[in-house]
Design an enzyme around this catalytic site. Sequence first.
Site, PDB file in Angstrom:
ATOM      1  N   ASP A  53       0.841  -1.195   0.000  1.00  0.00           N
ATOM      2  CA  ASP A  53       0.000   0.000   0.000  1.00  0.00           C
ATOM      3  C   ASP A  53       0.879   1.249   0.000  1.00  0.00           C
ATOM      4  OD1 ASP A  53      -2.343   1.832   0.779  1.00  0.00           O
ATOM      5  OD2 ASP A  53      -3.290  -0.127   0.901  1.00  0.00           O
ATOM      6  N   HIS A  89      -3.999   6.095   3.265  1.00  0.00           N
ATOM      7  CA  HIS A  89      -4.692   4.867   2.887  1.00  0.00           C
ATOM      8  C   HIS A  89      -4.088   3.636   3.561  1.00  0.00           C
ATOM      9  CE1 HIS A  89      -5.980   1.602   0.139  1.00  0.00           C
ATOM     10  NE2 HIS A  89      -7.018   2.377  -0.138  1.00  0.00           N
ATOM     11  N   ASN A 183     -13.903   0.096  -7.175  1.00  0.00           N
ATOM     12  CA  ASN A 183     -14.952   1.051  -6.818  1.00  0.00           C
ATOM     13  C   ASN A 183     -15.596   1.724  -8.029  1.00  0.00           C
ATOM     14  OD1 ASN A 183     -14.118   0.491  -4.211  1.00  0.00           O
ATOM     15  ND2 ASN A 183     -12.881   2.340  -4.024  1.00  0.00           N
ATOM     16  N   SER A 250     -11.417  -0.833  -0.786  1.00  0.00           N
ATOM     17  CA  SER A 250     -10.122  -0.853  -0.097  1.00  0.00           C
ATOM     18  C   SER A 250     -10.294  -1.054   1.393  1.00  0.00           C
ATOM     19  CB  SER A 250      -9.386   0.474  -0.320  1.00  0.00           C
ATOM     20  OG  SER A 250      -8.874   0.579  -1.614  1.00  0.00           O
TER      21      SER A 250
END
Length: 312
Positions: A53, A89, A183, A250
């Site tokens: 990430d 994130h 998404n 996520s």
Amino acid sequence: MIEEKHKIKLFPYKLESLQTDPTEVPYGVRQCQAPEIWKTGEMGSNIVVAICDTGIDINHPDLKPNIIGGRNFTPEGWGHDKFDDGNGHGTHVAGTIAANGRIKGVAPEAKILALKVLDSHGSGSYYSIIEGIRYATNWKGKNGEKVRIINMSLGGSYNDKDLETAILEACSQGIVVVVASGNEGDANEETFERGYPALYNECITVAACDENKKMAYFTNNHLEVDVTAAGVQVLSTYPKSGYARLSGTSMATPHVAGILALLIKLGEKKFKRTLTESEIYAILTKCCCSLGFKASTEGHGLPELSTFFEKC
């Protein structure tokens, strides 16, 4: 310059709100019944989850004790052990898996291997992701620990065969690879959306639902969706020792990574041996309960951990 098709990015996610001094167990953690497993004494201890990430807030009090290591695979510090999060994130994802402080993740005693494969803008190359996966596959801790789970809440439109090969190599070593479905959904179960690595059969692909177990309007539909978890208004850790509510697939993916950490502990305690990647997947699907949507939307459904004791 890297061509756009050879970039991989965070799926667009929404920062819903910043939080101060939260005290509740996040609803997604309760929804998958993790607290019921904690009561048995299993909290994912020493299961290593590699998070590919944007890095992690290494000084966050809810995360710091569980960080076992990390590496940077971005131009912001390639090859170094500096993997701080300039985006937010990665820190949020890590908290859902293994926060253990003011809030708790699904597996609060799991260990985090933070692999910074995306820069502070949430973008990176397929090469960075591939190198991160291979690092996780070959990594060994000071006490012989190995990665059991890889979490990737990211995606791209390009079908890179080297990426799939790296994932296959990880799976061959018994590592379970968990990825976000994406998404770009249109809230229509009849239409499919495409992206990678979500479409690789070797991955466990995760869709998103809300607190009321309704599918998130943004969650991608396709034939490789495996399971569903909370992805709307998810409370977790955030940089500068903070907390935030974010929405996106996520946010659903790390719930499943944490669930797998608990199931590995439960399964290996029951069967008294190391489980294979396919056996872990089978246990996960046995614990899923349908939410009433098509398989291409919800996969096998929402994992409910307490059912392990009656179904496995």
